[in-house]
Write an enzyme that holds these catalytic residues in place. Structure first.
Site, mmCIF file in Angstrom:
data_model
loop_
_atom_site.group_PDB
_atom_site.id
_atom_site.type_symbol
_atom_site.label_atom_id
_atom_site.label_comp_id
_atom_site.label_asym_id
_atom_site.label_seq_id
_atom_site.Cartn_x
_atom_site.Cartn_y
_atom_site.Cartn_z
ATOM 1 N N HIS A 87 -0.695 -10.057 -0.340
ATOM 2 C CA HIS A 87 -1.357 -9.359 -1.435
ATOM 3 C C HIS A 87 -1.304 -10.217 -2.701
ATOM 4 C CE1 HIS A 87 -0.349 -5.218 0.556
ATOM 5 N NE2 HIS A 87 -1.249 -5.920 1.230
ATOM 6 N N SER A 114 0.806 -1.222 0.000
ATOM 7 C CA SER A 114 0.000 0.000 0.000
ATOM 8 C C SER A 114 0.835 1.267 0.000
ATOM 9 C CB SER A 114 -0.927 0.015 1.230
ATOM 10 O OG SER A 114 -1.867 -1.026 1.149
#
Length: 563
Positions: A479, A135
């Site tokens: 992820h 992120s």
């Protein structure tokens, strides 16, 4: 020799199993017939309302919508950027079904608010040094317009991870859409369900060589000199553009208060080692501002007379929605509504970031139900923003920073409980769930200590605390590297109709709002447009033109009559 014979026998049995399946299942050996028994009954119940005429009718209606679509090719006064952290395409699909099933429908036909946005695209999320993004580097891409290394924020790829001198080097620092908006005298703000110092929100204001340096304690734990290297909380309160934000709402109180201070809600001590109370510092810097810590205080904010708003509703991340019944937190929708009310006062417009940050964290926890509920809350915030703004002057973008490993699998029948079992069996004659992860903490719910798959027949896989099965044991699910979706509506939304590098998003926002690098396009448009003659110049020019035309007509007439 004995091992070789066993291996050969195993291979023969596997081949025999495939052949038998081919014979039983028909010619297509790759698409086996699911074992659920309600298939024919389900089809019969649908036959009348979903025949060929039904599907042709819906397709024609969709086609007409597309034919009627007209881009809004004007400047965006406002931009609201919605970021569903970890909101993969599978998450969007699952949230849509989950939303429909909560409403008593089969679910597959349901729509999220942003499903109805007129323009969509795909975003390629890799970072300069990573195939699968985090992120931090992704926030730098879509907020600053520059791809960078994983775990770093607001810096280009010349930064060295955890290196303070490269963090402080202004040549490495890149500015964000918030800085560009402030340069254009627009209001700015951030709203999140995570700590306001977390990776996504800090992408709007911070320059940091390690995303974990949210306060000086985190730096101290890594042997970093916090007196020469500003932590993220410091940068939000003391540096531009963070100190100029009109709205800051989310979690993370403990990262702003000293360890000698107790949290007003939990009694837990603050984290800061420098003895500084950054909340008090913010109050001093914003004498007409308001600081709130719960929903009751938020509801009492006098928006009309409040210049700036700081809301820190939890010592760390805000609670998951399904676990927030005892917390006095506002929902993401409620925070979004207040933020828009605050920023609507800005004469030159505004740029607002709204993050559904805990979608990502629920996935990391292997708790798909919580992730989908967070996505629904995110969708409610999008709906609120859409209702409170005009599509003629407000560009709304909905996207994600990266994907996750959750999949929707098997051949469950239409309307099957998305959180339940798929209705099918594995080759081991045991059921499996429709939702599962490639890796994560759900491994123990998948296999026992002997590596044998657990029978889920009598397990409530729909429970809030259930961990979806995972193929690889990892304490925190990872992820995914697949593309994520972009949904857009409003001025310049038509610029999202393809497959783009993630950093393109920031440049579209700048162009749409005529800020930052986008300003040169707006200036070029203005200079290339020839202005209409002023009314004062026309009396001088027009009469001579008319006189000339009259003379020409008179001579032509004389010539015709004489001939």
């Amino acid at each position: 020799m004995k091992l070789r014979n066993i291996t050969s026998a195993s291979s023969f049995l596997l081949l025999l199993l495939v052949v038998v399946q081919m014979e039983v299942g028909g010619a297509d050996e790759y698409h086996r017939v699911p074992l659920h028994t309600a298939r024919s009954k389900n089809q019969q119940n649908r036959a009348e309302k979903e025949d060929a005429a039904y599907w042709k009718g819906t397709a024609q209606a969709l086609l007409q919508e597309e034919l009627n679509k007209k881009p809004i090719d004007t400047q965006a006064k406002n931009i609201i950027f919605f970021l569903g952290d970890g909101m993969s395409i599978a998450t969007v699909t699952a949230a849509r079904i989950y939303k429909g099933q909560k409403a008593g429908k089969t679910g597959e036909e349901e729509q999220l608010t942003f499903d109805r946005f007129p323009y969509t695209a795909l975003s390629r999320t890799y970072c300069t040094d990573a195939q699968v993004a985090d992120s931090a580097c992704s926030a730098t891409a879509y907020l600053c317009g520059v791809k960078t290394d994983i775990d770093t924020i607001g810096l280009d790829s010349n930064v060295i991870y955890k290196n303070c001198s490269t963090q402080n080097d202004q040549a490495n620092q890149v500015s964000s859409i918030m800085a560009w908006a402030q340069d254009a005298s627009k209001g700015t703000g951030i709203v999140t369900t995570t700590r306001v110092t977390h990776a996504t929100p800090s992408g709007t204001y911070a320059h940091v060589a390690n995303r974990d340096w949210e306060d000086d304690k985190a730096q101290f734990d890594e042997g970093v000199d916090s007196t020469t290297c500003d932590d993220i909380a410091e940068q939000l309160v003391r540096n531009s553009p963070g100190k100029n934000f009109k709205v800051i709402m989310g979690g993370g109180r403990a990262y702003f208060t000293p360890k000698t201070a107790q949290d007003p809600e939990t009694g837990v001590a603050g984290r800061r080692l420098d003895g500084v109370n950054l909340i008090d510092e913010w109050k001093t810097a914003h004498p007409n501002g308001t600081y709130v810590t719960n929903i009751d205080e938020l509801n009492k904010v006098a928006v009309a007379t409040t210049d700036s708003l700081l809301g820190l509703f939890s010592p760390a991340h805000m609670e998951y929605f399904l676990e927030s019944s005892t917390a006095k937190n506002p929902t993401l929708e409620e925070m979004t509504r207040t933020a828009i009310q605050m920023l609507k006062k800005e004469a030159n417009g505004y740029v607002l970031l709204v993050e559904g940050g805990r979608i990502d964290q629920a996935h990391h926890d292997g708790r798909a139900k919580l992730a989908l509920e967070e996505a629904i809350q995110f969708d409610l915030a999008v709906a609120a923003a859409l209702n409170m703004t005009s599509r003629q002057d407000t560009l709304i973008i909905v996207t994600a920073d990266h994907s996750h490993t959750m999949t929707i699998n098997g051949y469950p029948e239409r309307g099957n409980n998305l959180l339940g079992l798929s209705g099918d069996m594995g080759d081991d004659e045991k059921p499996y769930t429709t939702l599962s992860y490639a890796n994560g903490p759900g491994y123990p719910t998948t296999f026992d200590e002997n590596g044998t798959r657990i029978d889920l027949t009598n397990v409530d896989t729909t429970a809030d605390g259930y961990l979806q099965p995972a193929a690889v044991p990892i304490y925190s699910e990872t992820h995914g590297g697949d593309d994520v979706a972009i949904f857009a509506i409003g001025p310049q939304a038509h610029l999202f109709q393809g497959v783009y590098e993630q950093h393109y998003i920031a440049h579209v926002m700048a162009y749409a709002a005529c800020v930052g690098d986008g300003l040169k396009y707006c200036d070029a448009k203005e200079s290339s447009t020839t202005p209409e003659p002023s009314s004062s110049s026309r009396p001088i020019v027009v009469p001579y033109v008319l006189i000339a035309e009259f003379i020409m007509v008179w001579f032509a007439g004389q010539f015709l009559f004489r001939s």
